[in-house]
Design a protein around this motif. Sequence first.
Motif, mmCIF file in Angstrom:
data_model
loop_
_atom_site.group_PDB
_atom_site.id
_atom_site.type_symbol
_atom_site.label_atom_id
_atom_site.label_comp_id
_atom_site.label_asym_id
_atom_site.label_seq_id
_atom_site.Cartn_x
_atom_site.Cartn_y
_atom_site.Cartn_z
ATOM 1 N N LEU A 79 43.617 -22.856 -29.340
ATOM 2 C CA LEU A 79 44.064 -21.810 -30.266
ATOM 3 C C LEU A 79 43.024 -21.549 -31.352
ATOM 4 C CD1 LEU A 79 47.844 -22.755 -30.671
ATOM 5 C CD2 LEU A 79 46.914 -20.740 -29.518
ATOM 6 N N ALA A 80 42.419 -22.631 -31.853
ATOM 7 C CA ALA A 80 41.388 -22.489 -32.890
ATOM 8 C C ALA A 80 40.179 -21.724 -32.348
ATOM 9 C CB ALA A 80 40.960 -23.865 -33.398
ATOM 10 N N GLU A 81 39.786 -22.040 -31.118
ATOM 11 C CA GLU A 81 38.652 -21.354 -30.508
ATOM 12 C C GLU A 81 38.962 -19.877 -30.289
ATOM 13 O OE1 GLU A 81 37.894 -23.543 -26.960
ATOM 14 O OE2 GLU A 81 36.785 -25.151 -27.977
ATOM 15 N N GLN A 82 40.182 -19.591 -29.859
ATOM 16 C CA GLN A 82 40.581 -18.203 -29.665
ATOM 17 C C GLN A 82 40.586 -17.441 -30.989
ATOM 18 O OE1 GLN A 82 44.377 -18.689 -27.739
ATOM 19 N NE2 GLN A 82 43.504 -18.605 -25.670
ATOM 20 N N SER A 83 41.075 -18.101 -32.042
ATOM 21 C CA SER A 83 41.108 -17.477 -33.362
ATOM 22 C C SER A 83 39.703 -17.168 -33.850
ATOM 23 C CB SER A 83 41.825 -18.389 -34.361
ATOM 24 O OG SER A 83 41.800 -17.829 -35.653
ATOM 25 N N ASN A 84 38.772 -18.131 -33.701
ATOM 26 C CA ASN A 84 37.384 -17.918 -34.119
ATOM 27 C C ASN A 84 36.749 -16.771 -33.340
ATOM 28 O OD1 ASN A 84 37.414 -19.962 -36.017
ATOM 29 N ND2 ASN A 84 36.681 -21.520 -34.592
ATOM 30 N N THR A 85 37.050 -16.709 -32.041
ATOM 31 C CA THR A 85 36.510 -15.638 -31.209
ATOM 32 C C THR A 85 37.011 -14.283 -31.672
ATOM 33 O OG1 THR A 85 36.364 -17.110 -29.288
ATOM 34 C CG2 THR A 85 36.327 -14.736 -28.850
ATOM 35 N N GLN A 86 38.302 -14.222 -32.026
ATOM 36 C CA GLN A 86 38.878 -12.966 -32.499
ATOM 37 C C GLN A 86 38.235 -12.531 -33.822
ATOM 38 O OE1 GLN A 86 43.016 -13.964 -32.662
ATOM 39 N NE2 GLN A 86 43.398 -13.539 -30.492
ATOM 40 N N VAL A 87 38.020 -13.492 -34.724
ATOM 41 C CA VAL A 87 37.385 -13.185 -36.009
ATOM 42 C C VAL A 87 35.972 -12.640 -35.784
ATOM 43 C CG1 VAL A 87 36.454 -14.176 -38.131
ATOM 44 C CG2 VAL A 87 38.742 -14.808 -37.368
ATOM 45 N N LEU A 88 35.216 -13.289 -34.890
ATOM 46 C CA LEU A 88 33.846 -12.859 -34.608
ATOM 47 C C LEU A 88 33.833 -11.469 -33.982
ATOM 48 C CD1 LEU A 88 32.286 -16.181 -33.249
ATOM 49 C CD2 LEU A 88 31.754 -15.041 -35.405
ATOM 50 N N THR A 89 34.806 -11.199 -33.116
ATOM 51 C CA THR A 89 34.887 -9.887 -32.481
ATOM 52 C C THR A 89 35.166 -8.798 -33.504
ATOM 53 O OG1 THR A 89 35.656 -10.853 -30.399
ATOM 54 C CG2 THR A 89 36.087 -8.505 -30.742
ATOM 55 N N VAL A 90 36.109 -9.062 -34.410
ATOM 56 C CA VAL A 90 36.427 -8.094 -35.459
ATOM 57 C C VAL A 90 35.206 -7.850 -36.334
ATOM 58 C CG1 VAL A 90 37.795 -7.716 -37.555
ATOM 59 C CG2 VAL A 90 38.901 -8.605 -35.490
ATOM 60 N N TYR A 91 34.499 -8.926 -36.695
ATOM 61 C CA TYR A 91 33.319 -8.812 -37.548
ATOM 62 C C TYR A 91 32.224 -8.005 -36.844
ATOM 63 C CZ TYR A 91 29.385 -10.090 -40.525
ATOM 64 O OH TYR A 91 28.303 -10.032 -41.350
ATOM 65 N N ARG A 92 32.002 -8.298 -35.550
ATOM 66 C CA ARG A 92 30.969 -7.575 -34.800
ATOM 67 C C ARG A 92 31.324 -6.102 -34.701
ATOM 68 N NH1 ARG A 92 30.094 -5.334 -30.114
ATOM 69 N NH2 ARG A 92 28.020 -5.391 -29.133
ATOM 70 N N ASN A 93 32.577 -5.796 -34.446
ATOM 71 C CA ASN A 93 32.995 -4.402 -34.348
ATOM 72 C C ASN A 93 32.785 -3.658 -35.657
ATOM 73 O OD1 ASN A 93 33.718 -4.759 -31.677
ATOM 74 N ND2 ASN A 93 35.902 -5.051 -32.112
ATOM 75 N N GLN A 94 33.078 -4.330 -36.786
ATOM 76 C CA GLN A 94 32.861 -3.716 -38.096
ATOM 77 C C GLN A 94 31.372 -3.523 -38.354
ATOM 78 O OE1 GLN A 94 35.392 -2.635 -40.367
ATOM 79 N NE2 GLN A 94 33.564 -1.569 -41.094
ATOM 80 N N PHE A 95 30.570 -4.524 -37.990
ATOM 81 C CA PHE A 95 29.112 -4.447 -38.126
ATOM 82 C C PHE A 95 28.586 -3.243 -37.341
ATOM 83 C CE2 PHE A 95 24.954 -6.986 -37.155
ATOM 84 C CZ PHE A 95 24.256 -6.201 -38.050
#
Length: 331
Positions: free
Chosen positions: A7-23
């Motif tokens: 779950l922690a890994e999935q959460s980190n992946t989601q955060v990184l995806t959101v950040y990359r999309n915003q970038f």
Amino acid sequence: MQTNTLLAEQSNTQVLTVYRNQFLQDVIEGLTGSPKRLDSKYFYDANGDKLFQQIMQCPEYYPTRCEMEILKRQRGAITSTINALLPSYDVIELGAGDATKSVYLLQEMIQTGTDFTYYPVDISGSIISELENKLPQTLPGLQVRGLHGEYMRMLHQASELSNKNKLVLFMGANIGNFDTRQALNFCRQLRRQLKEGDLLMIGFDLKKHPAVILDAYSDSQGITRAFNLNLLHRINRELNADFKLRLFDHYASYDPATGACKSYLVSLANQKVRIGNTVTVEFERDECIYMEISQKYTPQEIQQLAFSAGFTPVADFRDTKNWFADCLWKV
């Protein structure tokens, strides 16, 4: 345990995806606008952090040395002023960087017996990890809880973690990364996040001889140039772009009337750059990308900014050259 880790890994992946999309969204919006621009907040990946540390060591780059002098020599007076206004508080530093300067204040606070938690806030995750690991070793007894993310969101999170009054540090002339209108809006946003009695210590680079300022943002070693070009390299790496760094150069300008020192990247040829899989940006020769501003102030302009944003100026601490000011404001 395996479920929690997954779950922690999935959460980190989601955060990184959101950040990359915003970038990606910010880069495309900036480079398809007119004039072209990039958001300076994206300068600070791991290599950008290293390059900025090198910039601060450049002989031409005076702001760090001036503020370091203030915090080294006047830390006792600064801490005494703060403690006289707030009997109990936590410290939140926005844009903490490596905390090289704020460590003097933190050390003084520990020595005077202040019971506080230090919340460094930075958009760079690598910086936050380093602070959490190293600061407790450097300053035994210091309680550190790093916050990785945007300033206002992390400031709100810190308020949820502690109900103590806050001393917010926004040093290093980071306020200069906004033009004057943006600076007022930012300070008003800060004011809305704080409660009565809270303090803000904010660093300003003061207006001075134009040549001194311009040299600081166009160093002879070319480190500022490399720092700006590194953002193009980051876009290539993280957003699958194909910038050719050799086809861009760095240019800095300073207007002493307005106090605005600006940095640009200049296209050296007519060229096309692909961003991601769908967007192509065309550059004409000599066309510029606006990269960042470093706004300079007079003491009168600083005071007016404080009042306009809903703060009361309490004290200001300046270096011996009178080139820099760390100002203490109260809500």
